[in-house]
Design a protein around this motif. Structure first.
Motif, PDB file in Angstrom:
ATOM      1  N   ILE A 155      61.700 -26.884  86.329  1.00 12.68           N
ATOM      2  CA  ILE A 155      61.128 -28.160  86.780  1.00 12.68           C
ATOM      3  C   ILE A 155      62.151 -28.833  87.690  1.00 12.68           C
ATOM      4  O   ILE A 155      63.252 -29.161  87.256  1.00 12.68           O
ATOM      5  N   ASN A 156      61.787 -29.027  88.935  1.00 18.24           N
ATOM      6  CA  ASN A 156      62.690 -29.634  89.906  1.00 18.24           C
ATOM      7  C   ASN A 156      62.635 -31.160  89.785  1.00 18.24           C
ATOM      8  O   ASN A 156      61.590 -31.771  90.028  1.00 18.24           O
ATOM      9  N   VAL A 157      63.758 -31.751  89.408  1.00 17.55           N
ATOM     10  CA  VAL A 157      63.843 -33.212  89.257  1.00 17.55           C
ATOM     11  C   VAL A 157      64.892 -33.814  90.194  1.00 17.55           C
ATOM     12  O   VAL A 157      65.294 -34.963  90.016  1.00 17.55           O
ATOM     13  N   SER A 158      65.311 -33.061  91.195  1.00 17.23           N
ATOM     14  CA  SER A 158      66.379 -33.552  92.079  1.00 17.23           C
ATOM     15  C   SER A 158      65.973 -34.831  92.806  1.00 17.23           C
ATOM     16  O   SER A 158      66.780 -35.754  92.939  1.00 17.23           O
ATOM     17  N   PHE A 159      64.723 -34.910  93.269  1.00 16.49           N
ATOM     18  CA  PHE A 159      64.270 -36.136  93.930  1.00 16.49           C
ATOM     19  C   PHE A 159      64.336 -37.325  92.975  1.00 16.49           C
ATOM     20  O   PHE A 159      64.826 -38.402  93.329  1.00 16.49           O
TER      21      PHE A 159
END
Length: 118
Positions: free
Chosen positions: A90-94
Motif C-alpha cells: 500500500i503506497n502511502v508516500s503522498f
C-alpha cells in the motif's frame, strides 16, 4: 489546480479523503481492524478540528483547535508509517508527505496567530 492555489481547509479535506482511500486497501484481519480504526479516527479528527478552528469564537479557541489538528496530524503520520511497514504493497508516500506539509503549515498558522497578539 496547484497545492498553493487550494485553501488550507480544502487541502486538509482532500488529504482526509486520500487517507480514507488508503483505509479501503487495508485487509480486514485483526491487525488491520485496529490500524484502520485508529487511523480513521486521527485523520478525520484533523479535518473536523480544522473546520472547528475555521469557525472558532475567539483567537484562543482558534489556536486550541489548530493545536488539536497538529496532534492528530502527528498521530496520523505515525499510523501511516505503521501501514507502510505492515503493508508495503500500500503506497502511502503522498499521505505522509502531505501530512508533514500540513503539519508545518498549521504550525505556522498557530505561530502567526500568537504573534498577532504581541
Amino acid at each position: 489546480m496547484k497545492k498553493d492555489e487550494i485553501n488550507i481547509h480544502d487541502r486538509i479535506f482532500q488529504w482526509v479523503l486520500s487517507c480514507l482511500e488508503v483505509v479501503k486497501k487495508i485487509p480486514n484481519d485483526s491487525l488491520g481492524y485496529v490500524i484502520k480504526h485508529q487511523f480513521v479516527k486521527s485523520c478525520t479528527s484533523s479535518g473536523a478540528n480544522d473546520q472547528e478552528a475555521n469557525n472558532s469564537s475567539s483567537r484562543l479557541d482558534f489556536e486550541a483547535k489548530y493545536g488539536i489538528v497538529k496532534k492528530e496530524l502527528a498521530e496520523s503520520i505515525y499510523w501511516l508509517k505503521i501501514i507502510e511497514n505492515q503493508y508495503p504493497m500500500i503506497n502511502v508516500s503522498f499521505q505522509i508527505t502531505e501530512a508533514k506539509e500540513l503539519l508545518n503549515i498549521i504550525s505556522s498558522i498557530i505561530l502567526s496567530s500568537k504573534r498577532q497578539v504581541k
